[in-house]
Design a protein around this motif. Structure first.
Motif, short mmCIF file in Angstrom:
data_model
loop_
_atom_site.label_atom_id
_atom_site.label_comp_id
_atom_site.label_asym_id
_atom_site.label_seq_id
_atom_site.Cartn_x
_atom_site.Cartn_y
_atom_site.Cartn_z
N UNK A 163 0.83 -1.21 0.00
CA UNK A 163 0.00 0.00 0.00
C UNK A 163 0.86 1.25 0.00
N UNK A 164 2.01 1.21 0.67
CA UNK A 164 2.92 2.35 0.69
C UNK A 164 3.53 2.60 -0.69
N UNK A 165 3.84 1.52 -1.40
CA UNK A 165 4.40 1.66 -2.75
C UNK A 165 3.41 2.40 -3.64
N UNK A 166 2.14 2.01 -3.58
CA UNK A 166 1.12 2.65 -4.40
C UNK A 166 0.97 4.12 -4.03
N UNK A 167 0.98 4.40 -2.72
CA UNK A 167 0.84 5.79 -2.27
C UNK A 167 2.01 6.65 -2.70
N UNK A 168 3.24 6.15 -2.54
CA UNK A 168 4.42 6.92 -2.87
C UNK A 168 4.52 7.21 -4.37
N UNK A 169 3.92 6.35 -5.19
CA UNK A 169 4.03 6.50 -6.63
C UNK A 169 2.72 6.97 -7.26
N UNK A 170 1.86 7.62 -6.47
CA UNK A 170 0.56 8.05 -6.97
C UNK A 170 0.69 9.06 -8.12
N UNK A 171 1.69 9.93 -8.04
CA UNK A 171 1.87 10.92 -9.11
C UNK A 171 2.27 10.23 -10.41
N UNK A 172 3.24 9.33 -10.34
CA UNK A 172 3.67 8.60 -11.53
C UNK A 172 2.53 7.77 -12.12
N UNK A 214 -4.34 -4.42 -3.83
CA UNK A 214 -3.71 -3.10 -3.83
C UNK A 214 -3.64 -2.51 -5.23
N UNK A 215 -3.62 -3.37 -6.24
CA UNK A 215 -3.60 -2.87 -7.62
C UNK A 215 -4.91 -2.17 -7.97
N UNK A 216 -5.99 -2.56 -7.30
CA UNK A 216 -7.28 -1.91 -7.58
C UNK A 216 -7.22 -0.42 -7.27
N UNK A 217 -6.34 -0.06 -6.31
CA UNK A 217 -6.21 1.37 -5.98
C UNK A 217 -5.62 2.14 -7.15
N UNK A 218 -4.82 1.44 -7.96
CA UNK A 218 -4.19 2.12 -9.11
C UNK A 218 -5.24 2.62 -10.08
N UNK A 219 -6.32 1.86 -10.25
CA UNK A 219 -7.37 2.27 -11.18
C UNK A 219 -8.04 3.56 -10.74
N UNK A 220 -8.07 3.80 -9.42
CA UNK A 220 -8.80 4.95 -8.89
C UNK A 220 -7.94 6.21 -8.75
#
Length: 385
Positions: free
Chosen positions: A278-287, A370-376
């Motif tokens: 979850x931290x990886x997704x959060x840290x890379x939200x801009x990218x 956690x990948x589902x968060x990437x879609x949003x």
């Protein structure tokens, strides 16, 4: 964060995010309390043990307690220290502008750092809960440990030294460690804090110009947060070692011990893996938002951000397999080597297959969740923040 009595206040919402430390502290103290309390009470009846078989088992159980407490306490202490540093760094990064303003107003690094001692509260919650839970389970644990009636019946005694060493000392230690580490992190110049820059940007040498964008993105994600690699590794290591130990110890331990081992190991594994991913997704939200805006497919984004951690997970699983085999081999051949009729220990291939299959399902399910968060994650949302 607000100016009111104390300079910086980490609210309940923030403390809830730091429960990973509490969970790991709970796991470590729960196991250590059971074995430490039992070994102290067992040592008190040593003079009443005269049978040769009972003496051999007495020495073996005392050695087991030392090994379990040393291994469990040592591993989880190291993990908790890494997790503490990660949380503090993450908090300072997310509140760098507020901290920069306070420093510009004249507050010293030490005065700001003192409020990070609140992280010790998370340790206290975990260690206190672990001690209380273990003490409630103690009568049943004593009964199981002496199922063959080799030792005199023992009453569960309260030993003040145990909560001092397992609850009070860790709380004080982590409170001081949090202050010292945050003091070091806050030495960043005010201008960098105000701009949100935590130190110099690292430049990596290599032929990255020849790499495809997604491959370089995957490598960059790993290099930026090495601490998360450690969490993924430890998650797989814990799952592999405890799951296989539980199945392999069928001839050496009762059902209660095996269930406790799996429960603690899986809980530890879940916490560290969810924290890391979850931290990886959060840290890379801009990218991620930029890749989504430029039309990259969801699978490509997910692979670029999360795919680089998969090899470390499987390496951790392999190391955990070797670790549990070596530890059990040592326990059977050395600790219980003098015990009559002890079954010879061999590598349990069936346990290995079960652990591999369940771990792949577990790990990939967490990745998918956690990948589902990437879609949003949208560029509009990131820009608004």
């Amino acid at each position: 964060m607000r100016l009111a009595g104390k300079i910086m206040i980490i609210g309940l919402k923030n403390c809830f995010k730091f429960l990973g430390i509490s969970v790991i502290s709970f796991c470590a103290v729960f196991i250590c309390t059971l074995f430490m309390n039992y070994s102290i009470d067992l040592a008190s009846v040593e003079s009443q043990i005269v049978d040769e078989a009972s003496i051999i088992m007495f020495d073996a159980q005392l050695m087991t307690s030392k090994v379990v407490c040393g291994v469990t306490g040592g591993c989880m202490l190291l993990t908790s220290v890494v997790l503490l540093c990660f949380y503090i760094k993450n908090y300072i990064d997310n509140h760098s502008k507020e901290l920069g303003i306070l420093k510009a107003l004249g507050f010293s690094n030490l005065k700001l750092a003192k409020d990070f001692s609140v992280f010790g509260l998370n340790v206290f919650v975990g260690t206190a809960a672990g001690f209380a839970s273990a003490f409630c389970l103690m009568p049943k644990f004593y009964e199981v440990q002496n199922a063959e009636q080799l030792f005199p019946d023992m009453d569960v005694c309260f030993h003040p030294s145990i909560p001092i060493y397992l609850v009070l000392v860790p709380t004080v230690f982590f409170s001081i460690a949090a202050v010292l580490y945050s003091f070091i992190r806050l030495k960043t110049p005010v201008i960098h804090l105000l701009k949100g820059k935590q130190g110099k940007v690292k430049h990596y040498k290599g032929n990255k110009d020849t790499l495809p964008f997604m491959d370089e993105m995957k490598r960059g994600v790993i290099r930026q947060r090495i601490s998360l690699v450690i969490f993924v590794f430890l998650s797989a290591f814990s799952y592999s070692s405890t799951m296989q130990m539980s199945f392999s110890m069928k001839e050496y331990a009762d059902v209660m011990m095996r269930v406790l081992m799996v429960a603690i190991g899986v809980l530890f594994s879940c916490v560290t893996l969810f924290l890391a991913v979850s931290s990886v997704v959060k840290f890379n939200s801009v990218n991620i938002s930029l890749m989504n805006a430029f039309g990259y497919e969801y699978r490509s984004c997910s692979n670029a951000v999360l795919g680089g951690y998969r090899p470390f997970a499987y390496i951790g699983f392999a190391v955990g397999t070797g670790y549990q085999y070596g530890l059990l081999k040592f326990m059977v051949n050395v600790v219980f080597g003098s015990v009559d009729d002890i079954a010879e220990f061999n590598f349990n291939f069936k346990a290995f297959v079960i652990a591999v299959v369940t771990f792949v399902v577990f790990y990939e399910a967490v990745m998918l969740l956690c990948s589902e968060r990437i879609k949003r994650i949208s560029l509009k949302k990131i820009m608004a923040e």
